[in-house]
Structures are given as structure tokens and as C-alpha cells.
Design an enzyme around this catalytic site. Structure first.
Site, short mmCIF file in Angstrom:
data_model
loop_
_atom_site.label_atom_id
_atom_site.label_comp_id
_atom_site.label_asym_id
_atom_site.label_seq_id
_atom_site.Cartn_x
_atom_site.Cartn_y
_atom_site.Cartn_z
N GLU A 91 -10.78 -1.90 -5.25
CA GLU A 91 -11.33 -0.96 -4.27
C GLU A 91 -10.42 0.27 -4.18
OE1 GLU A 91 -11.00 -1.95 -0.11
OE2 GLU A 91 -12.92 -1.03 0.39
N ARG A 117 0.83 -1.22 0.00
CA ARG A 117 0.00 0.00 0.00
C ARG A 117 0.86 1.27 0.00
NH1 ARG A 117 -4.99 -1.37 4.17
NH2 ARG A 117 -5.36 -3.50 3.51
#
Ligand SMILES: CC[C@H]1O[C@@H](n2cnc3c(N)ncnc32)[C@H](O)[C@@H]1O
Length: 483
Positions: free
Chosen positions: A171, A100
């Protein structure tokens, strides 16, 4: 600021793409034409966008867990267990924290250490390091559609790799994966990077491949007023639609008052469709996702199942297309696959018992839908105004001015002047509105609701209510009553 809410031309997109694919060696595995042929072979029952469309048409709520471990073989074993023993309708891969943050070197160390230790030493699946080859192995070993779930401000390479691998949903968004997830990444950069991710989806759509995009609904997951998360979801849906996204799932995190939560889902679906239509995106298919309780969980597993069941029931009565499932290990951390499957079985049992039922309309429900829509409209119209008709530029300006303001966010680009608190029924209201340009009747409505609580608790309406509400759930309550 040369940021524009304008569909990237192919020249702009492919120009950026060259550099994006160099961020890690696995980027060289992505070949778009080959990926289109691969994606054309994805059967309908394994296509995320198609399965959501079918669920909405049939009026059913699908159950999806979160799940992710470091090594491919373990991750496949986990996902198979969740679909076979848990009954999951849709599968995730929850991506690890290093990925991330684009720290792929540390992912590699985590993978190597996990191999040595014989267990996952990462808190998710490192999809970039595993590359198209590894992600396709996962996709080919499961029966249900699979989605990348993460919290990545710069998800450009991750999106390239998972999409080329047959994962038909992604997402995230330029607001929802910035403000709650990053401290000092500029809004302009994340909106621009997510324009890339959405343009990639749009490019596949132009080749006839149906893909789903899902803005991250819950944001900080702490006392977020429904109109704040709905505003962010609608902004990200509009920005995605401009880039060619045709299938979007807007989301919301359970706050705890059932009527308000159901109103939030109904308002979200209706207002997303209204704004997409108004701005010319009438061919975007909208679904909704309800996230089970995102706050602190009880450690006691029986109590945790109570929390999970209430979330599942609310999603069912709201008519949400999808519900994101929690587990009885939420208070501890990453769940075992058995605990994860238990959360799914609890949820599906609840959904089945309520199948076909919906919360009937009532004056209370209508009032909550109306106030959420009115608050959301105030923010969206103001974003449009400060952006001079451009929602990308307007979003950047709106956060600078505190027109949109997410509570308890780590980002230094968030104003943090708005403060929420629960009213006497547990609904989340605005204690302080900061710079949010609400009308007087909206401010009065929220104040009156909080005064009601103050009278009941025989105390003034102050920030102490907010503090008490934050600690309440840990003590097994929804509302932070004075001791
Ligand atoms: C958005 C935060 C949520 O994601 C969940 N989560 C994060 N990583 C994983 C993971 N690797 N497996 C299962 N659940 C996970 C976490 O428990 C929390 O409910």
C-alpha cells in the site's frame, strides 16, 4: 527539477538499489533472482493480485482487517486468528510507526523491549528489522494473501523486503503517504521514492510475477471531498503504471452520505480506467477498496458495530472489490485480536446479507457521479497542464499552487486553502475552493447545496459548519447541527 514521469531504466533502478539495501543490515537478505523463484511458488489463492482479480470477476467484496504487532510469533498468531476466527479474505501487516519513519534503531529497541515485556510495545509489525527471513516465516504460516499496510514516505527498503518475502501487495504512494503522514518531506522526494517502489513492482511483473499496488485512499480521513481523494488515487495509479505496475487497487474513505459514497466508488473505478487507457496503460487491472469510517468512533462497542455495519453495507452496495474493516476498539486504540475478529465477522455477515445486491442507478446517484467526475477532471487536467504533460512534475507544481489541496493535512507542502463542509444530507461539499480551478457551475453546485443547509439550520454558510461537522461524530451524529 529533473523529476520525470518516466519509467526508471534498469541502470537507474539498480543504481539506486545498491544504496537502498544498505539502510539496514536485513537489506543484504534481498536477492532478486532468488526472490523471483520464491514468488513463482506462491499459489494463486495466496497471490493478492490474483485474488482481487477473481473477486472482481465474481462480483464479490472481500474483507481485509488492519493488524500488526512487534514479534513474529505473536503476529503469526494474530493473523491466523483473524483468518480462522474472523474469516478475513485478505491479510495485512500494519507496519509500525518507527519503520514508517525509517527509524530502524528504535524498532530494534521496541522488539527487544517487547520480548522482555512479553507483549507488543510497537504499534505495528517492524518488517524491515525482521527482514526477509522473518517476513517469509509470516507468509509461510498463513493461508491468505498478505499485504504491507503503512504510511511510509520512503518505503524503498520496506518494499524490497516484503516483496521478496511473498507479500504480494504493497500500500502507499508518493502523495498519499506524504501529505497526510509527513510534515516536511518534499513532494518531489516522495514521488521519486515511490517511483522506485513501483519500478520494483514493475521489475517483478517483467519476470512474470503478478503483484498488486494500492494507493492510500482516505488521505487525512477528515471531510475529504470524494473528488480530492479520487484525484490523488488516479494520479498515483498513472505514476505507478508508468513504472510497470499492472494491478492497482484505488481507494476511498467513507464520508457518510451513502449515495455520495457509492458514487465516489463508481466514479473512481470508471475514471481510473478512463485515464489509464487515455495515457496508454490499457493493460492495468483496476480494482477498488472502500475504507470503513475513518473518523472518530464511539467508545460504546454496540454503537461501533453500527458504524462498521454501515461501512460494510455501503461497500457492498457500491460493488467495491475490497472493504477495509474497523473494530469495536477503534475509539481505544490497537484492538485485541478478538475485537479485530469481531469487526471482520460483522462485516462479512453484512456483505453476505447483501451479496449480489447493488445500489440501483437513480437521478440522485447519477448527479453525484457526474459532479465527482467533473471536479476530478478539473484537477487532473490542470495537473497535466502545469506539468506540461508530465504528471510527476505536474503533481509537484499542483500542490505548490493549491490546485490539489487536501483538507487538514500536516504537510507544509499542502496549500490548506480549500475547506469542506457537509450539506443538508451529509454529503461533503466545497465550502471554500481555495486555488482549485473549478468551473463556475461546479462552484455554484457546491454553494447551492450548502445554502440549502444554511436555510434548514437558519444560519449563514460559514466555517462554523466545518467545525461542527468535525465534532458531530463524537456526539453520535453525521452532520454538525447547531446546538
Ligand atoms: C489508518 C488508521 C487505522 O489503522 C488502524 N491501526 C493502526 N495500527 C493498527 C494495528 N497495529 N492493528 C490494527 N489496527 C491498526 C487504526 O485503528 C485506524 O483505524
Amino acid at each position: 527539477m529533473d523529476l520525470r514521469n518516466k519509467k526508471l531504466t534498469e541502470e537507474e533502478f539498480f543504481g539506486i538499489r545498491k544504496e537502498v539495501l544498505t539502510h539496514w543490515p536485513t537489506g543484504s537478505e534481498v536477492d532478486l533472482q532468488e526472490a523471483v523463484e520464491y514468488l513463482k511458488k506462491v499459489p494463486d489463492e495466496k497471490n493478492f493480485a490474483k485474488k482481487l482479480r477473481k473477486a472482481k470477476e465474481e462480483g464479490v467484496t472481500l474483507a481485509q482487517p488492519r493488524a500488526g504487532v512487534a514479534l513474529i510469533s505473536e503476529h503469526i498468531k494474530l493473523l491466523n486468528y483473524l483468518e480462522d476466527e474472523g474469516g478475513a479474505d485478505l491479510l495485512p501487516s500494519t507496519i509500525d510507526s518507527y519503520t514508517r519513519q525509517n527509524r530502524y534503531n528504535e524498532c530494534q529497541i521496541g522488539i527487544d523491549e517487547s520480548l522482555k515485556a512479553g507483549r507488543s510495545l510497537l504499534n505495528g509489525f517492524p518488517a524491515v528489522n525482521h527482514g526477509v527471513k522473518g517476513c517469509r516465516e509470516v507468509y509461510e504460516s498463513i493461508k491468505n494473501p498478505i499485504q504491507a499496510r503503512h504510511g511510509t514516505p520512503d518505503a524503498r527498503l520496506l518494499s524490497e523486503i516484503i516483496t521478496a518475502s511473498g507479500w504480494t501487495s504493497n500500500e502507499g504512494g508518493g502523495i498519499s503517504y506524504n501529505i497526510p503522514y509527513a510534515k516536511s518531506v518534499s513532494m518531489e522526494k516522495t514521488i521519486r521514492d515511490w517511483q522506485y517502489c513501483d519500478r520494483l513492482t514493475g521489475w517483478y511483473e517483467e519476470q512474470g510475477i503478478e503483484l498488486n499496488r494500492e494507493p492510500f485512499g482516505p488521505l487525512t480521513g477528515t471531510l475529504v471531498p470524494p473528488s480530492i481523494s479520487n484525484t490523488v488515487a488516479i494520479l498515483e495509479a498513472l505514476l505507478a503504471a508508468e513504472q510497470g505496475v499492472k494491478n492497482v487497487t484505488v481507494g476511498y474513505g467513507q464520508c457518510g452520505n451513502m449515495v455520495q459514497d457509492i458514487a465516489a466508488i463508481r466514479a473512481l473505478e470508471e475514471q481510473t480506467e478512463e485515464y489509464l487507457k487515455r495515457f496508454g496503460y490499457s493493460d492495468v487491472f483496476v480494482t477498488t477498496v472502500f475504507h470503513q469510517w475513518m473518523g472518530g468512533f464511539p467508545a460504546d462497542e454496540a454503537k461501533a458495530f453500527g458504524v462498521i455495519s454501515v461501512g460494510a453495507a455501503t461497500a457492498a452496495m457500491a460493488g467495491a472489490t475490497k472493504v477495509i474493516v474497523k473494530t469495536p476498539h477503534e475509539a481505544i486504540g490497537i484492538p485485541t485480536m478478538e475485537a479485530n475478529a469481531q469487526g471482520i465477522r460483522d462485516t462479512i455477515m453484512t456483505l453476505n446479507m447483501l451479496k449480489g445486491q447493488r445500489m440501483p442507478m437513480s437521478p440522485e446517484l447519477q448527479t453525484e457521479i457526474n459532479i465527482i467526475k467533473a471536479e476530478t477532471r478539473c484537477m487532473l487536467e490542470s495537473v497535466y497542464e502545469v506539468g506540461k504533460g508530465d504528471f510527476a512534475r505536474g503533481t509537484v507544481e499542483a500542490f505548490k499552487l493549491g490546485i490539489v489541496d487536501i483538507p487538514f493535512a500536516p504537510s507544509k507542502y499542502n496549500a490548506g486553502k480549500m475547506m469542506p463542509a457537509r450539506d443538508n444530507s451529509g454529503a461533503v461539499r466545497y465550502l471554500m475552493t481555495g486555488n482549485i480551478p473549478f468551473t463556475k457551475d461546479i462552484i455554484d453546485f457546491n454553494k447551492a447545496k450548502l445554502v440549502e443547509r444554511g436555510q434548514f439550520e437558519k444560519r449563514d454558510v460559514t466555517f462554523q459548519m466545518t467545525v461542527d461537522d468535525i465534532f458531530a461524530v463524537g456526539k453520535g451524529n453525521l452532520i454538525g447541527r447547531p446546538e
